[in-house]
Scaffold this motif. Structure first.
Motif, PDB file in Angstrom:
ATOM      1  N   LYS A  23      32.610 -98.953 -27.024  1.00 20.83           N
ATOM      2  CA  LYS A  23      33.517 -98.848 -25.873  1.00 20.83           C
ATOM      3  C   LYS A  23      34.670 -97.859 -26.133  1.00 20.83           C
ATOM      4  N   ASN A  24      35.302 -98.013 -27.277  1.00 27.28           N
ATOM      5  CA  ASN A  24      36.486 -97.186 -27.578  1.00 27.28           C
ATOM      6  C   ASN A  24      36.144 -95.693 -27.606  1.00 27.28           C
ATOM      7  N   VAL A  25      35.071 -95.385 -28.325  1.00 23.11           N
ATOM      8  CA  VAL A  25      34.680 -93.969 -28.448  1.00 23.11           C
ATOM      9  C   VAL A  25      34.245 -93.429 -27.093  1.00 23.11           C
ATOM     10  N   VAL A  47      35.244 -94.358 -24.151  1.00 18.49           N
ATOM     11  CA  VAL A  47      36.439 -94.115 -23.306  1.00 18.49           C
ATOM     12  C   VAL A  47      37.091 -92.795 -23.712  1.00 18.49           C
ATOM     13  N   LEU A  48      37.212 -92.593 -25.017  1.00 21.88           N
ATOM     14  CA  LEU A  48      37.826 -91.349 -25.495  1.00 21.88           C
ATOM     15  C   LEU A  48      37.017 -90.136 -25.027  1.00 21.88           C
ATOM     16  N   VAL A  98      37.464 -89.575 -21.302  1.00 17.57           N
ATOM     17  CA  VAL A  98      38.797 -89.021 -21.004  1.00 17.57           C
ATOM     18  C   VAL A  98      38.844 -87.531 -21.349  1.00 17.57           C
ATOM     19  N   LEU A  99      38.320 -87.200 -22.528  1.00 14.45           N
ATOM     20  CA  LEU A  99      38.342 -85.787 -22.954  1.00 14.45           C
ATOM     21  C   LEU A  99      37.463 -84.930 -22.049  1.00 14.45           C
ATOM     22  N   GLN A 157      39.189 -84.266 -18.717  1.00 11.12           N
ATOM     23  CA  GLN A 157      40.275 -83.288 -18.831  1.00 11.12           C
ATOM     24  C   GLN A 157      39.747 -81.878 -19.104  1.00 11.12           C
ATOM     25  N   THR A 158      38.640 -81.817 -19.836  1.00 10.40           N
ATOM     26  CA  THR A 158      38.046 -80.487 -20.089  1.00 10.40           C
ATOM     27  C   THR A 158      37.563 -79.873 -18.767  1.00 10.40           C
ATOM     28  N   LEU A 163      40.532 -78.732 -16.868  1.00  9.60           N
ATOM     29  CA  LEU A 163      41.049 -77.468 -17.408  1.00  9.60           C
ATOM     30  C   LEU A 163      40.201 -76.286 -16.951  1.00  9.60           C
ATOM     31  N   GLN A 192      40.990 -75.405 -13.416  1.00 10.61           N
ATOM     32  CA  GLN A 192      42.309 -74.769 -13.269  1.00 10.61           C
ATOM     33  C   GLN A 192      42.324 -73.339 -13.804  1.00 10.61           C
ATOM     34  N   VAL A 193      41.647 -73.141 -14.940  1.00  6.72           N
ATOM     35  CA  VAL A 193      41.646 -71.805 -15.542  1.00  6.72           C
ATOM     36  C   VAL A 193      40.848 -70.843 -14.674  1.00  6.72           C
TER      37      VAL A 193
END
Lengths: 174, 412
Positions: free
Chosen positions: B9-11, B13-14, B17-18, B21-22, B25, B28-29
């Motif tokens: 679960k923890n990994v 979620v990380l 999330v990453l 956001q990627t 990004l 946006q770029v």
């Protein structure tokens, strides 16, 4: 004789915070960061949002909570800059995850541990920002002055110790 | 048995999330092609929320600081104000004279520009704004000002101070605006070197310096040269101060270009108030035209005063007639004694400039020598005229006059 297992240690030392603290402390850290950097551009070396993100992550000892807290603080920070939103968000998500994972296994109440942790995470934050800007965003002119980053890590460590002690008073034992 | 999702679960979620956001990004770029351009609408919305949350606090604390400073500077710190006032009035008078001297050139310049059909852009309207905050990061050089779209501000408008340019508006919100400083690494401006008229592109750096790195080595470019805006970027009007060249060195990363570091005219690290240029016009603004008229009048008054002084001097000179001048310069009958007396008084090596020099006494007189012929009353018919008397010089001959005959007649 009962043994201190991974799970029991985490359950014993997990802390939570009142919702007002969870919401207001990161915002206060960002406002304070903006105000002190306006006083003098040299004070921009301090990273209060990073310190707060580390504190919440190691106190809650939950990698998921640490990741989400780091992401939220990082995104708030990004929204005030001219950079694309997500640069600090990604860096602080990773730091929140690692800080929470470390918090499960080591005694984060100890001052020496706190100092080492803040110093290391400050350097890791610089490294992650460098990688995101250079590799992900392709900013070829982005450079890191490592001496400057070492100074930043030292300053953040010095600032973090009293901030941690202050924020310890807002903890609520589960 | 724990399921895969529970166990990791923890990994997960990380990673999620990453990944989110990627992707964010990447979007946006991709969207704003130009560096420093305003964001897309979705990003602006997020920024708008955060700015709307943070800026009231910034405004509050800025207001407190401003009130304290205002009270101090307007009530307590008024020492030496009279002295400063006198000095400033003196400076105004001096600047008026300088302005008058330049007025003629300015008018001529405008006439020539009009003849050649140049379209000059002058700053017509500005909005004064106070700086209420920054980004809080030393890697992103932005400011927040207390004026926004409600005050007529728009993205890409130039932000300046009387000392020089500061940056441009990036995101404009109803009551606040984000200013991208010229020393941010995403910033850029077209510039012109004042004396050499070489054009370049000014960029910011991570360390907060401004530099030109698109010029090849040129021996004419020297430290200390003024850098002005060229107007080519369509943001800053032409001719605004940017800074002075601080150092010139080869750029190790972009050969064969040079790295020209520029010291900004405006203090970019301690800004309190700025001006946003909201409009430009082809003609000089009204105030500037008034100043130019005043300068022209001062120049005319100065020219009239000079002409009057010259006329007075000419009249004075006309009083002394040409005859008097000649008479002063010609030797009179009594000049012999007077000139000798004057020569005795005159120090060696200096000669009076106005007296006509008296001829030297004759060393070998003959019958043609003036004064050698006796008067007619002394002569007798058929008599032999006497040998000419040797004229005794009234003054000792100079060393030069003694040497010359010897050189001319070696037998003596």
């Amino acid at each position: 004789m009962p043994s201190l297992s991974y799970t029991s240690r985490r359950e014993l030392e997990q802390h939570s915070f009142p919702p007002a603290v969870t919401l207001l402390v990161p915002v206060a850290a960002i406002v304070l960061q903006v105000l002190i950097s306006k006083l003098s551009w040299r004070l921009g070396i301090v990273d209060l949002p990073l310190i707060v993100a580390i504190f919440f992550a190691v106190s809650r000892r939950s990698p998921v909570a640490g990741t989400l807290t780091g992401m939220a603080i990082g995104l708030l920070q990004d929204a005030l800059t001219a950079q694309p939103i997500g640069v600090n968000g990604m860096a602080k998500s990773v730091i929140g995850y690692i800080a929470a994972s470390i918090g499960v296994q080591v005694d984060v109440e100890n001052i020496t541990t706190r100092a080492l942790m803040n110093f290391g995470f400050s350097l890791l934050n610089s490294l992650l920002l460098f990688l995101i800007n250079k590799r992900l965003l392709g900013l070829q002119d982005y450079h890191v002055l490592w001496l400057h980053e070492l100074i930043r890590a030292c300053v953040n460590t010095v600032i973090a110790l009293p901030v941690f002690m202050l924020l310890d008073h807002t903890k609520r034992a589960d | 048995m724990e399921s895969f999702f529970t166990r990791y679960k923890n990994v997960l979620v990380l990673v999620a999330v990453l990944l989110a956001q990627t992707i964010s990004l990447a979007v946006q770029v991709k969207r704003p092609v130009e560096a420093g351009a305003p964001d897309g609408s979705s990003v602006t919305l997020l920024r708008h929320w955060v700015v709307a949350t943070v800026t009231p606090f910034e405004s509050f604390f800025h207001g407190i600081g401003h009130s304290v400073r205002w009270g101090w500077s307007n009530y307590f710190d008024l020492r030496n104000t009279r002295q400063q006032n006198r000095e400033l009035q003196g400076e105004i008078a001096r600047l008026r004279l300088e302005q008058a001297a330049l007025a003629e050139d300015a008018i001529q310049g405008h006439r020539l520009q009009a003849l050649l059909g140049f379209q000059e852009h002058y700053v017509a309207t500005t909005v004064a704004a106070q700086v209420i905050g920054g980004s809080g990061s030393d890697t992103s050089r932005v400011l927040y000002i207390d004026k926004g779209s409600n005050d007529g501000l728009k993205p890409d408008q130039a932000v300046i101070t009387p000392d020089g340019i500061v940056g441009k508006l990036r995101d404009v919100f109803p009551r606040t605006s984000q200013v991208l400083l010229i020393n941010d690494q995403a910033s850029g401006a077209g510039v012109l070197l004042e004396t050499t008229r070489i054009r370049g592109i000014l960029r910011g750096s991570l360390a907060g310096q401004i530099q030109i790195n698109n010029l090849t080595p040129d021996s004419r470019i020297k430290p200390g040269e003024q850098v002005l805006t060229s107007g080519g970027d369509q943001v800053f009007p032409r001719g605004l101060k940017v800074g002075t060249i601080e150092s010139i060195a080869p750029d190790p990363e972009h050969q064969p270009y040079t790295l020209i570091k520029v010291k900004a005219s405006a203090n970019l690290f301690q800004l309190e108030e700025v001006l946003v240029i909201t409009g430009t016009q082809a003609e000089l603004p009204g105030e500037a035209q008034k100043d130019l008229k005043l300068a022209k009048m001062t120049a005319e008054q100065q020219a009239a005063a000079k002409a009057a002084a010259e006329e007075a001097a000419a009249e004075e000179a006309a009083r002394t007639t040409a005859a008097q001048v000649v008479a002063d310069k010609l030797p009179s009958l009594n000049d012999g004694k007077d000139a000798n007396a004057a020569a005795a008084k005159t120090p060696a090596g200096t000669a009076p400039s106005t007296a006509v020099p008296k001829p030297l006494p004759t060393l070998h007189p003959d019958r043609y020598t003036p004064g050698a012929t006796p008067p007619a009353s002394t002569l007798t018919p058929g008599g032999v005229s006497p040998a000419p008397a040797r004229v005794v010089p009234e003054q000792e001959p100079s060393a030069e006059s003694k040497v010359k005959p010897q050189a001319a007649n070696p037998d003596n």
